[in-house]
Write an enzyme that holds these catalytic residues in place. Structure first.
Site, PDB file in Angstrom:
ATOM      1  N   GLN A 126      25.918  26.139  46.672  1.00 13.48           N
ATOM      2  CA  GLN A 126      25.081  27.181  46.068  1.00 13.48           C
ATOM      3  C   GLN A 126      24.044  26.510  45.164  1.00 13.48           C
ATOM      4  O   GLN A 126      24.397  25.711  44.291  1.00 13.48           O
ATOM      5  CB  GLN A 126      25.930  28.164  45.241  1.00 13.48           C
ATOM      6  N   ASN A 138      27.222  31.219  49.870  1.00 16.13           N
ATOM      7  CA  ASN A 138      27.761  30.085  49.123  1.00 16.13           C
ATOM      8  C   ASN A 138      28.079  30.483  47.676  1.00 16.13           C
ATOM      9  O   ASN A 138      27.297  31.199  47.051  1.00 16.13           O
ATOM     10  CB  ASN A 138      26.745  28.946  49.108  1.00 16.13           C
ATOM     11  N   ASP A 153      13.572  33.553  53.290  1.00  7.98           N
ATOM     12  CA  ASP A 153      13.858  32.296  52.579  1.00  7.98           C
ATOM     13  C   ASP A 153      12.614  31.401  52.626  1.00  7.98           C
ATOM     14  O   ASP A 153      11.952  31.282  53.655  1.00  7.98           O
ATOM     15  CB  ASP A 153      15.050  31.584  53.243  1.00  7.98           C
ATOM     16  N   ILE A 154      12.331  30.762  51.493  1.00  6.42           N
ATOM     17  CA  ILE A 154      11.116  29.946  51.381  1.00  6.42           C
ATOM     18  C   ILE A 154      11.230  28.642  52.193  1.00  6.42           C
ATOM     19  O   ILE A 154      10.214  28.057  52.575  1.00  6.42           O
ATOM     20  CB  ILE A 154      10.815  29.647  49.889  1.00  6.42           C
ATOM     21  N   HIS A 164      23.814  35.750  46.864  1.00  7.17           N
ATOM     22  CA  HIS A 164      22.927  36.017  48.006  1.00  7.17           C
ATOM     23  C   HIS A 164      23.628  35.720  49.316  1.00  7.17           C
ATOM     24  O   HIS A 164      24.471  34.844  49.399  1.00  7.17           O
ATOM     25  CB  HIS A 164      21.628  35.214  47.894  1.00  7.17           C
ATOM     26  N   PHE A 165      23.246  36.492  50.313  1.00  7.36           N
ATOM     27  CA  PHE A 165      23.718  36.285  51.682  1.00  7.36           C
ATOM     28  C   PHE A 165      22.536  35.770  52.497  1.00  7.36           C
ATOM     29  O   PHE A 165      21.463  36.371  52.466  1.00  7.36           O
ATOM     30  CB  PHE A 165      24.204  37.601  52.302  1.00  7.36           C
ATOM     31  N   HIS A 166      22.754  34.674  53.220  1.00  3.99           N
ATOM     32  CA  HIS A 166      21.742  34.189  54.161  1.00  3.99           C
ATOM     33  C   HIS A 166      22.007  34.845  55.520  1.00  3.99           C
ATOM     34  O   HIS A 166      23.158  34.864  55.978  1.00  3.99           O
ATOM     35  CB  HIS A 166      21.885  32.682  54.399  1.00  3.99           C
TER      36      HIS A 166
HETATM   37  P1  5GP Z   1      21.978  28.536  48.345  1.00  2.70           P
HETATM   38  O1  5GP Z   1      22.082  27.069  48.653  1.00  2.70           O
HETATM   39  O2  5GP Z   1      22.052  28.816  46.871  1.00  2.70           O
HETATM   40  O3  5GP Z   1      22.972  29.351  49.150  1.00  2.70           O
HETATM   41  O4  5GP Z   1      20.550  28.976  48.885  1.00  2.70           O
HETATM   42  C1  5GP Z   1      19.473  29.263  48.057  1.00  2.70           C
HETATM   43  C2  5GP Z   1      18.308  29.572  48.968  1.00  2.70           C
HETATM   44  O5  5GP Z   1      17.252  30.102  48.194  1.00  2.70           O
HETATM   45  C3  5GP Z   1      17.742  28.344  49.707  1.00  2.70           C
HETATM   46  O6  5GP Z   1      17.842  28.547  51.109  1.00  2.70           O
HETATM   47  C4  5GP Z   1      16.301  28.267  49.226  1.00  2.70           C
HETATM   48  O7  5GP Z   1      15.395  27.888  50.233  1.00  2.70           O
HETATM   49  C5  5GP Z   1      16.037  29.675  48.736  1.00  2.70           C
HETATM   50  N1  5GP Z   1      15.051  29.754  47.671  1.00  2.70           N
HETATM   51  C6  5GP Z   1      15.047  29.043  46.515  1.00  2.70           C
HETATM   52  N2  5GP Z   1      13.994  29.372  45.760  1.00  2.70           N
HETATM   53  C7  5GP Z   1      13.318  30.333  46.439  1.00  2.70           C
HETATM   54  C8  5GP Z   1      12.134  31.068  46.158  1.00  2.70           C
HETATM   55  O8  5GP Z   1      11.461  30.917  45.122  1.00  2.70           O
HETATM   56  N3  5GP Z   1      11.732  31.971  47.082  1.00  2.70           N
HETATM   57  C9  5GP Z   1      12.428  32.170  48.247  1.00  2.70           C
HETATM   58  N4  5GP Z   1      11.962  33.085  49.104  1.00  2.70           N
HETATM   59  N5  5GP Z   1      13.548  31.492  48.542  1.00  2.70           N
HETATM   60  C10 5GP Z   1      13.988  30.573  47.649  1.00  2.70           C
END
Ligand code: 5GP
Length: 137
Positions: free
Chosen positions: A93, A86, A30-31, A99-101
């Site tokens: 989300q 999420n 994750d970035i 996606h799974f974290h």
């Molecule tokens: P969500 O809130 O949708 O469950 O999480 C999305 C995740 O994607 C966030 O933790 C965010 O940091 C990550 N993310 C968003 N854009 C990028 C990207 O361009 N590269 C990477 N590696 N992670 C990303």
């Protein structure tokens, strides 16, 4: 499904720190990590939420998720972690590609913070809910 940043990552148009790939699954760091090793595991199938995912992609993710958790725990030295998934903007989300974290939880507090607002399950509600869910399967 609308194009997302994860589609671009899958196509290699945007760089990512890949940790795993097979025919159906891709995983990368994750970035904006909540803790070192915070990893995203995504199906290559482009659907927004988990309920839309095919059985084949679901099985592929299920097969690799525990292995990735083990590797991330070994690599980071963490012994606790959360798996977060999420669905929908109201459920936090931000990227509309399933996606799974995997988020290591460190003893210094880094990782996922959870503020549960618990309620009590009433027996009558439970019966009704079970009926509705079983009927919808
Ligand atoms: P969500 O809130 O949708 O469950 O999480 C999305 C995740 O994607 C966030 O933790 C965010 O940091 C990550 N993310 C968003 N854009 C990028 C990207 O361009 N590269 C990477 N590696 N992670 C990303």
């Amino acid at each position: 499904m609308a194009e997302t940043i994860f589609s671009k990552i899958l196509r290699g148009e945007i760089p990512s720190h890949k940790v795993y790939e097979d025919d159906l699954v891709f995983a990368f760091l994750d970035i904006n990590p909540l803790s070192p090793g915070h990893t995203l595991v995504i199906p290559k199938e482009p659907v927004a939420t988990l309920d839309q995912l095919s059985d084949e992609s679901s099985a592929a993710i299920g097969r690799v998720l525990p292995r990735l958790c083990r590797a991330i725990m070994r690599a980071t030295g963490a012994s606790e972690y959360n798996v977060l998934q999420n669905n929908g903007a109201g459920a936090h989300q931000a990227v509309f590609h399933v996606h799974f974290h995997i988020i290591p939880k460190l003893t210094d507090g880094r990782g996922l913070g959870i503020g549960w607002k618990i309620q009590t399950l009433e027996s009558a509600d439970a019966k009704q809910l079970v009926q509705a869910i079983v009927g919808a399967l």
